[in-house]
Enzyme design. Sequence first.
Site, PDB file in Angstrom:
ATOM      1  N   SER A   7       0.833  -1.203   0.000  1.00  0.00           N
ATOM      2  CA  SER A   7       0.000   0.000   0.000  1.00  0.00           C
ATOM      3  C   SER A   7       0.867   1.251   0.000  1.00  0.00           C
ATOM      4  O   SER A   7       0.601   2.217  -0.722  1.00  0.00           O
ATOM      5  CB  SER A   7      -0.929   0.003   1.212  1.00  0.00           C
ATOM      6  OG  SER A   7      -1.909  -0.991   1.099  1.00  0.00           O
ATOM      7  N   ARG A  12       1.886   4.004  -3.341  1.00  0.00           N
ATOM      8  CA  ARG A  12       1.703   5.438  -3.153  1.00  0.00           C
ATOM      9  C   ARG A  12       3.015   6.199  -3.343  1.00  0.00           C
ATOM     10  O   ARG A  12       3.033   7.287  -3.914  1.00  0.00           O
ATOM     11  CB  ARG A  12       1.118   5.702  -1.757  1.00  0.00           C
ATOM     12  CG  ARG A  12      -0.355   5.326  -1.646  1.00  0.00           C
ATOM     13  CD  ARG A  12      -0.841   5.287  -0.201  1.00  0.00           C
ATOM     14  NE  ARG A  12      -2.288   5.171  -0.117  1.00  0.00           N
ATOM     15  CZ  ARG A  12      -2.958   4.029  -0.201  1.00  0.00           C
ATOM     16  NH1 ARG A  12      -2.297   2.894  -0.378  1.00  0.00           N
ATOM     17  NH2 ARG A  12      -4.279   4.004  -0.121  1.00  0.00           N
ATOM     18  N   GLY A  45      -6.120  -3.178  -8.043  1.00  0.00           N
ATOM     19  CA  GLY A  45      -7.178  -2.174  -8.023  1.00  0.00           C
ATOM     20  C   GLY A  45      -6.661  -0.826  -7.570  1.00  0.00           C
ATOM     21  O   GLY A  45      -7.073   0.221  -8.082  1.00  0.00           O
ATOM     22  N   ARG A  71     -13.422  -5.937 -11.857  1.00  0.00           N
ATOM     23  CA  ARG A  71     -13.640  -5.064 -10.701  1.00  0.00           C
ATOM     24  C   ARG A  71     -14.276  -3.740 -11.101  1.00  0.00           C
ATOM     25  O   ARG A  71     -14.026  -3.195 -12.178  1.00  0.00           O
ATOM     26  CB  ARG A  71     -12.328  -4.855  -9.941  1.00  0.00           C
ATOM     27  CG  ARG A  71     -11.812  -6.169  -9.364  1.00  0.00           C
ATOM     28  CD  ARG A  71     -10.519  -6.046  -8.629  1.00  0.00           C
ATOM     29  NE  ARG A  71     -10.662  -5.371  -7.348  1.00  0.00           N
ATOM     30  CZ  ARG A  71      -9.686  -5.254  -6.458  1.00  0.00           C
ATOM     31  NH1 ARG A  71      -8.491  -5.778  -6.719  1.00  0.00           N
ATOM     32  NH2 ARG A  71      -9.879  -4.633  -5.323  1.00  0.00           N
ATOM     33  N   SER A  90     -11.949   4.132  -0.883  1.00  0.00           N
ATOM     34  CA  SER A  90     -11.163   5.340  -0.645  1.00  0.00           C
ATOM     35  C   SER A  90     -10.116   5.548  -1.730  1.00  0.00           C
ATOM     36  O   SER A  90      -9.514   6.624  -1.809  1.00  0.00           O
ATOM     37  CB  SER A  90     -10.466   5.252   0.718  1.00  0.00           C
ATOM     38  OG  SER A  90      -9.500   4.205   0.710  1.00  0.00           O
ATOM     39  N   SER A 112     -12.614   3.303   4.813  1.00  0.00           N
ATOM     40  CA  SER A 112     -11.176   3.002   4.901  1.00  0.00           C
ATOM     41  C   SER A 112     -10.336   4.255   5.102  1.00  0.00           C
ATOM     42  O   SER A 112      -9.370   4.518   4.381  1.00  0.00           O
ATOM     43  CB  SER A 112     -10.718   2.253   3.636  1.00  0.00           C
ATOM     44  OG  SER A 112     -11.366   1.019   3.526  1.00  0.00           O
ATOM     45  N   ASP A 166      -8.947  -6.113   4.445  1.00  0.00           N
ATOM     46  CA  ASP A 166      -7.938  -7.074   3.991  1.00  0.00           C
ATOM     47  C   ASP A 166      -7.649  -8.164   5.015  1.00  0.00           C
ATOM     48  O   ASP A 166      -7.200  -9.258   4.654  1.00  0.00           O
ATOM     49  CB  ASP A 166      -6.636  -6.355   3.627  1.00  0.00           C
ATOM     50  CG  ASP A 166      -6.711  -5.676   2.274  1.00  0.00           C
ATOM     51  OD1 ASP A 166      -7.674  -5.943   1.525  1.00  0.00           O
ATOM     52  OD2 ASP A 166      -5.826  -4.866   1.953  1.00  0.00           O
ATOM     53  N   LYS A 204     -13.296  -7.260  -4.278  1.00  0.00           N
ATOM     54  CA  LYS A 204     -11.874  -7.526  -4.087  1.00  0.00           C
ATOM     55  C   LYS A 204     -11.419  -8.508  -5.175  1.00  0.00           C
ATOM     56  O   LYS A 204     -12.077  -8.663  -6.194  1.00  0.00           O
ATOM     57  CB  LYS A 204     -11.629  -8.096  -2.684  1.00  0.00           C
ATOM     58  CG  LYS A 204     -12.016  -7.138  -1.555  1.00  0.00           C
ATOM     59  CD  LYS A 204     -11.129  -5.911  -1.554  1.00  0.00           C
ATOM     60  CE  LYS A 204     -11.451  -4.995  -0.384  1.00  0.00           C
ATOM     61  NZ  LYS A 204     -10.560  -3.807  -0.366  1.00  0.00           N
ATOM     62  N   ARG A 260      -5.453 -13.165  -0.270  1.00  0.00           N
ATOM     63  CA  ARG A 260      -5.861 -13.130   1.148  1.00  0.00           C
ATOM     64  C   ARG A 260      -6.509 -14.448   1.574  1.00  0.00           C
ATOM     65  O   ARG A 260      -6.351 -14.875   2.725  1.00  0.00           O
ATOM     66  CB  ARG A 260      -6.826 -11.969   1.393  1.00  0.00           C
ATOM     67  CG  ARG A 260      -6.312 -10.604   0.975  1.00  0.00           C
ATOM     68  CD  ARG A 260      -5.125 -10.163   1.784  1.00  0.00           C
ATOM     69  NE  ARG A 260      -4.646  -8.855   1.344  1.00  0.00           N
ATOM     70  CZ  ARG A 260      -3.487  -8.329   1.674  1.00  0.00           C
ATOM     71  NH1 ARG A 260      -2.666  -8.989   2.478  1.00  0.00           N
ATOM     72  NH2 ARG A 260      -3.111  -7.144   1.227  1.00  0.00           N
TER      73      ARG A 260
END
Length: 422
Positions: free
Chosen positions: A19, A23, A87, A115, A159, A186, A302, A329, A375
């Site tokens: 994550s 970013r 995603g 998705r 989000s 989120s 998650d 997801k 997951r």
Amino acid sequence: MIVNPGMVKGTVNAVPSKSMMQRVCAAALLHKGKTVISNPGMSEDDKAALQVIAQLGANVKFNGDKIEVVSNGPAPVSDHIYCGESGLSTRLFTPIAALSDKRVRIDGGGSLLQRNMNELGHILPELDVQVHDFSGKIPFAVQGPLQARSIKIDGSVSSQYLSGLLFAYSYAVTTAVTIQVDSLKSRPYVDMSLQVLAHFGRPVRNDNYTSFHIDPALFTHKEEIAVSIEGDWSSAAALLVAGAINGDITILGLDTNSLQADTAILDVLRLAGAVPEVAGGSVRVVKSALKEFEYDATNCPDIFPLVSILAGCSDGESYISGLHRLWHKESNRAESIAEMLLQFDVFFSIEDDVLCITGDDKLWGCYIDSYNDHRIVMAACVGALRADSRVIIDNAGAVNKSYPGFFEDLAAIGVNYNFKEE
């Protein structure tokens, strides 16, 4: 993959947060200068993000155990970007690609093709972006340049749409603007976006997560920015739950002050009766007498599969809310979690947005379809530790999406597994 039941014990280094890595890749592309990334992630999603920023004009160089990114802002060198199965990368980089006046096709593969991307079709035209061949899913094309103006968006689905706009606006804005958001989900993931933007000299002020103010007068610039990717809590959660249900596990390289949503696993473990030992950058969890608990996982979907396994190994009835966050997801996780529990012979029921699970001492050995969801693979492997016989997990290689070293780390802590021939 065939995973055999048994105790686990050992110490593992946390993998880098995908994550945060994605970013930071976005910020490095937008930054006019050089970015040096330490402890970079190498999951499939991380590699997809690195490929995307290269397609959008960044020079990406691997230098030993670091990655150097040199950029002058988005300047697509390709007429498409390929987001893999991520995603987040799709929703993050689509508005950034739309900063250019060049038509760019947004594409990906696997489950990403199914998705929901509908919100992009609502938002981008309001910012003067042309959206071509749009059906609510990828592939489609965008052509800007995006005009950063005050706007109101729906934050109830994901989000990630807001994060994409925040990054794009931080480059495109010429005067102060505001993004208003209804029903934001989120929030911790938005906090991560704000943290990365601030590190790159582009602070964004928010009013209780209902409005976000981007003012270029507050921006600062440094030619070179260094950033280290912190340990990933969502991946560490799998091993911490493994310790709680059948072992003694220590994870190194975790920041307990992290803004990552999945630090919530510590709260869940405590509610279930486990006693996480936190010291410096390490967390240790030892097998405990686990009890029923209630937890709202709306902001940390998650870890929902792992929390379900934890509940399945805890005495009494546990209640986990937030099922609506699981629909879009890598799989429909509300369905894939239910199927996993059914195969493990764990009694459960669903009422509205809540999953009720009645725990048991032993789970059944069984076959589990992971639905190619990383997951679910991790949760099934953890559940196998408490099974009465071996567990066969289909498409176990899906873990490469976020945790390519998962099975090596399982071996290091004593998990007995082997690959099943087709």
